[in-house]
Motif scaffolding. Structure first.
Motif, PDB file in Angstrom:
ATOM      1  N   MET A   1       0.849  -1.171   0.000  1.00  0.00           N
ATOM      2  CA  MET A   1       0.000   0.000   0.000  1.00  0.00           C
ATOM      3  C   MET A   1       0.902   1.244   0.000  1.00  0.00           C
ATOM      4  SD  MET A   1      -3.105   0.726   2.580  1.00  0.00           S
ATOM      5  CE  MET A   1      -4.524   0.987   1.591  1.00  0.00           C
ATOM      6  N   ILE A   2       0.417   2.288  -0.611  1.00  0.00           N
ATOM      7  CA  ILE A   2       1.229   3.503  -0.760  1.00  0.00           C
ATOM      8  C   ILE A   2       1.601   4.107   0.587  1.00  0.00           C
ATOM      9  CG2 ILE A   2      -0.766   5.048  -1.046  1.00  0.00           C
ATOM     10  CD1 ILE A   2       2.509   5.427  -2.953  1.00  0.00           C
ATOM     11  N   THR A   3       0.688   4.042   1.562  1.00  0.00           N
ATOM     12  CA  THR A   3       1.008   4.637   2.868  1.00  0.00           C
ATOM     13  C   THR A   3       2.133   3.879   3.557  1.00  0.00           C
ATOM     14  OG1 THR A   3      -0.784   3.377   3.894  1.00  0.00           O
ATOM     15  CG2 THR A   3      -1.275   5.644   3.228  1.00  0.00           C
ATOM     16  N   ASP A   4       2.163   2.561   3.388  1.00  0.00           N
ATOM     17  CA  ASP A   4       3.252   1.771   3.977  1.00  0.00           C
ATOM     18  C   ASP A   4       4.590   2.134   3.351  1.00  0.00           C
ATOM     19  OD1 ASP A   4       1.402   0.448   5.561  1.00  0.00           O
ATOM     20  OD2 ASP A   4       1.220  -1.251   4.182  1.00  0.00           O
ATOM     21  N   GLU A   5       4.582   2.309   2.032  1.00  0.00           N
ATOM     22  CA  GLU A   5       5.821   2.671   1.340  1.00  0.00           C
ATOM     23  C   GLU A   5       6.292   4.070   1.742  1.00  0.00           C
ATOM     24  OE1 GLU A   5       7.489   3.384  -3.181  1.00  0.00           O
ATOM     25  OE2 GLU A   5       5.684   2.182  -2.899  1.00  0.00           O
ATOM     26  N   LEU A   6       5.366   4.996   1.847  1.00  0.00           N
ATOM     27  CA  LEU A   6       5.731   6.355   2.269  1.00  0.00           C
ATOM     28  C   LEU A   6       6.280   6.355   3.691  1.00  0.00           C
ATOM     29  CD1 LEU A   6       2.711   8.343   0.804  1.00  0.00           C
ATOM     30  CD2 LEU A   6       5.092   8.456   0.023  1.00  0.00           C
ATOM     31  N   ALA A   7       5.651   5.616   4.569  1.00  0.00           N
ATOM     32  CA  ALA A   7       6.125   5.542   5.955  1.00  0.00           C
ATOM     33  C   ALA A   7       7.499   4.891   6.024  1.00  0.00           C
ATOM     34  CB  ALA A   7       5.122   4.768   6.812  1.00  0.00           C
ATOM     35  N   ARG A   8       7.697   3.846   5.233  1.00  0.00           N
ATOM     36  CA  ARG A   8       9.006   3.174   5.206  1.00  0.00           C
ATOM     37  C   ARG A   8      10.094   4.127   4.696  1.00  0.00           C
ATOM     38  NH1 ARG A   8       7.356  -1.079   3.031  1.00  0.00           N
ATOM     39  NH2 ARG A   8       7.529  -0.415   0.863  1.00  0.00           N
ATOM     40  N   ASN A   9       9.788   4.876   3.624  1.00  0.00           N
ATOM     41  CA  ASN A   9      10.764   5.832   3.103  1.00  0.00           C
ATOM     42  C   ASN A   9      11.065   6.931   4.113  1.00  0.00           C
ATOM     43  OD1 ASN A   9      11.126   4.550   0.650  1.00  0.00           O
ATOM     44  ND2 ASN A   9       9.480   5.652  -0.343  1.00  0.00           N
ATOM     45  N   ARG A  10      10.027   7.432   4.781  1.00  0.00           N
ATOM     46  CA  ARG A  10      10.222   8.455   5.809  1.00  0.00           C
ATOM     47  C   ARG A  10      11.157   7.935   6.904  1.00  0.00           C
ATOM     48  NH1 ARG A  10       5.323   8.660   9.226  1.00  0.00           N
ATOM     49  NH2 ARG A  10       6.305   6.700   9.768  1.00  0.00           N
ATOM     50  N   ASP A  11      10.872   6.727   7.382  1.00  0.00           N
ATOM     51  CA  ASP A  11      11.692   6.140   8.441  1.00  0.00           C
ATOM     52  C   ASP A  11      13.134   5.905   7.995  1.00  0.00           C
ATOM     53  OD1 ASP A  11       9.422   6.193  10.009  1.00  0.00           O
ATOM     54  OD2 ASP A  11       8.980   4.056   9.737  1.00  0.00           O
ATOM     55  N   GLN A  12      13.299   5.485   6.746  1.00  0.00           N
ATOM     56  CA  GLN A  12      14.650   5.269   6.223  1.00  0.00           C
ATOM     57  C   GLN A  12      15.428   6.578   6.171  1.00  0.00           C
ATOM     58  OE1 GLN A  12      13.825   3.345   2.491  1.00  0.00           O
ATOM     59  NE2 GLN A  12      13.891   1.301   3.401  1.00  0.00           N
ATOM     60  N   TRP A  13      14.780   7.670   5.750  1.00  0.00           N
ATOM     61  CA  TRP A  13      15.479   8.957   5.698  1.00  0.00           C
ATOM     62  C   TRP A  13      15.798   9.471   7.097  1.00  0.00           C
ATOM     63  CZ3 TRP A  13      18.330  10.516   2.035  1.00  0.00           C
ATOM     64  CH2 TRP A  13      18.045  10.163   0.723  1.00  0.00           C
ATOM     65  N   LEU A  14      14.912   9.216   8.046  1.00  0.00           N
ATOM     66  CA  LEU A  14      15.205   9.607   9.430  1.00  0.00           C
ATOM     67  C   LEU A  14      16.414   8.842   9.969  1.00  0.00           C
ATOM     68  CD1 LEU A  14      11.603   9.890  10.917  1.00  0.00           C
ATOM     69  CD2 LEU A  14      13.245  11.761  10.536  1.00  0.00           C
ATOM     70  N   ARG A  15      16.479   7.539   9.667  1.00  0.00           N
ATOM     71  CA  ARG A  15      17.640   6.738  10.102  1.00  0.00           C
ATOM     72  C   ARG A  15      18.924   7.223   9.426  1.00  0.00           C
ATOM     73  NH1 ARG A  15      13.882   2.611   9.880  1.00  0.00           N
ATOM     74  NH2 ARG A  15      14.562   1.920   7.839  1.00  0.00           N
ATOM     75  N   ARG A  16      18.837   7.543   8.153  1.00  0.00           N
ATOM     76  CA  ARG A  16      20.019   8.057   7.446  1.00  0.00           C
ATOM     77  C   ARG A  16      20.491   9.368   8.071  1.00  0.00           C
ATOM     78  NH1 ARG A  16      16.876   6.622   2.297  1.00  0.00           N
ATOM     79  NH2 ARG A  16      17.732   4.593   1.772  1.00  0.00           N
ATOM     80  N   TYR A  66       8.276  13.255   3.022  1.00  0.00           N
ATOM     81  CA  TYR A  66       7.552  11.984   3.013  1.00  0.00           C
ATOM     82  C   TYR A  66       6.429  11.996   4.047  1.00  0.00           C
ATOM     83  CZ  TYR A  66      10.334   9.360  -0.344  1.00  0.00           C
ATOM     84  OH  TYR A  66      10.907   8.903  -1.496  1.00  0.00           O
ATOM     85  N   GLU A  67       6.679  12.577   5.201  1.00  0.00           N
ATOM     86  CA  GLU A  67       5.657  12.663   6.238  1.00  0.00           C
ATOM     87  C   GLU A  67       4.464  13.492   5.752  1.00  0.00           C
ATOM     88  OE1 GLU A  67       3.400  12.344   9.593  1.00  0.00           O
ATOM     89  OE2 GLU A  67       5.120  11.141   9.003  1.00  0.00           O
ATOM     90  N   LEU A  68       4.733  14.631   5.127  1.00  0.00           N
ATOM     91  CA  LEU A  68       3.648  15.465   4.611  1.00  0.00           C
ATOM     92  C   LEU A  68       2.861  14.743   3.516  1.00  0.00           C
ATOM     93  CD1 LEU A  68       5.460  18.914   4.473  1.00  0.00           C
ATOM     94  CD2 LEU A  68       3.710  18.175   6.112  1.00  0.00           C
ATOM     95  N   HIS A  69       3.578  14.070   2.637  1.00  0.00           N
ATOM     96  CA  HIS A  69       2.923  13.312   1.583  1.00  0.00           C
ATOM     97  C   HIS A  69       2.069  12.202   2.188  1.00  0.00           C
ATOM     98  CE1 HIS A  69       3.453  11.327  -2.655  1.00  0.00           C
ATOM     99  NE2 HIS A  69       2.197  11.517  -2.345  1.00  0.00           N
ATOM    100  N   LEU A  70       2.590  11.548   3.197  1.00  0.00           N
ATOM    101  CA  LEU A  70       1.853  10.488   3.880  1.00  0.00           C
ATOM    102  C   LEU A  70       0.565  11.035   4.500  1.00  0.00           C
ATOM    103  CD1 LEU A  70       1.729   7.564   4.911  1.00  0.00           C
ATOM    104  CD2 LEU A  70       3.129   8.294   6.851  1.00  0.00           C
TER     105      LEU A  70
END
Length: 81
Positions: A1-16, A66-70
């Motif tokens: 689902m798009i929301t899962d992908e957006l959340a995953r990308n957001r979390d990945q950028w936060l970790r980076r 990503y958070e705003l898009h989510l």
């Protein structure tokens, strides 16, 4: 689902961003020796740390995007460019 992908990308950028901040801090912790070469090394490492901090800020901004898009997608909206 798009929301899962957006959340995953957001979390990945936060970790980076966090990894980059840690790297910058480690750079600042490098001890140099008291000589012209040591001073040059210290200057270069500190310059690298500043650049890494800028990259971390960019990663934070991407995570925010990503958070705003989510949030928009979660309420059924769309972002148009």
């Amino acid at each position: 689902m798009i929301t899962d992908e957006l959340a995953r990308n957001r979390d990945q950028w936060l970790r980076r961003a966090e990894r980059l901040r840690t790297l910058a801090q480690e750079c600042r912790g490098i001890d140099s020796w008291d000589s012209p070469a040591g001073q040059l090394l210290d200057d270069r490492v500190r310059s690298c740390a500043e650049s890494i901090d800028l990259l971390a800020a960019c990663a934070d901004e991407l995570a925010e995007a990503y958070e705003l898009h989510l949030q928009v997608v979660s309420v059924g909206g769309r972002i148009q460019l």
